[in-house]
Design a protein around this motif. Sequence first.
Motif: not given
Length: 238
Positions: A210-234
């Motif tokens: 559970a702890v690691l899954e939450r952390r991976v989700r948070a890191l992916k969300a951070e990565a999304d902001c750069w890799a997929e900015p249009a999707a994040v803005e939507a």
Amino acid sequence: MVAWAVLVGLALALAWRVARHPRPVVRCLVYLTVRLVYRLRLRGAEYIPAHGAALVVCNHVSFMDALVIGGASRRPLRFLMDKPIYDSPWLNWLFRLVGAIPVESERHDPGNVRRALQEVSRALREGEVVMLFPEGRLTPDGEIHAFRRGLELILARDPVPVIPAGLSGLWGSWTSHAHGPAMSGRPRRFRARVALHFGEQHPSGRSTRAVLERRVRALKAEADCWAEPAAVEALERP
């Protein structure tokens, strides 16, 4: 004539280097290839320890994930992968060279999972870094799915530090399931923005699923902001 002699000498030197230390050389070549194919943003690679055993866990988006993460790591990684892909007649030599660990379902090969976990344990006890995708399969919809219990089985046997990672930008690629079964069509894009963010080490005692899954989700969300900015803005629009 001198130029040819220099080229031959360099080729022989590279072949000798690969024969003696294949994994670091392959890692460098993979990293250069990944940098050529993608616009890669890498953060937190320093969290992978310079020495000693560790486990890297990441979300699983495409068949390129292991190459992106393995090339980005400052140390060669062992990684678990599906046995049918490992047995590919075209790529099996590469997977064996980098020390990939094939794993098959119990239904198709009883005892295979146990043997794969034993190989993971052996690698960790020899001080290597092992990478795995705790979801156990490619994401069918681009989202992170529940981590499987194999992660905790590994840590119960070998309590090593865990480095979480979040990967973004490969959903929608030819090697993902975004447009049907992966690699069933034609490549759709080149030089896509891909972000890979590693997080701080987690001591094994605090590394539950559970702890690691939450952390991976948070890191992916951070990565999304750069890799997929249009999707994040939507998603953020009211």
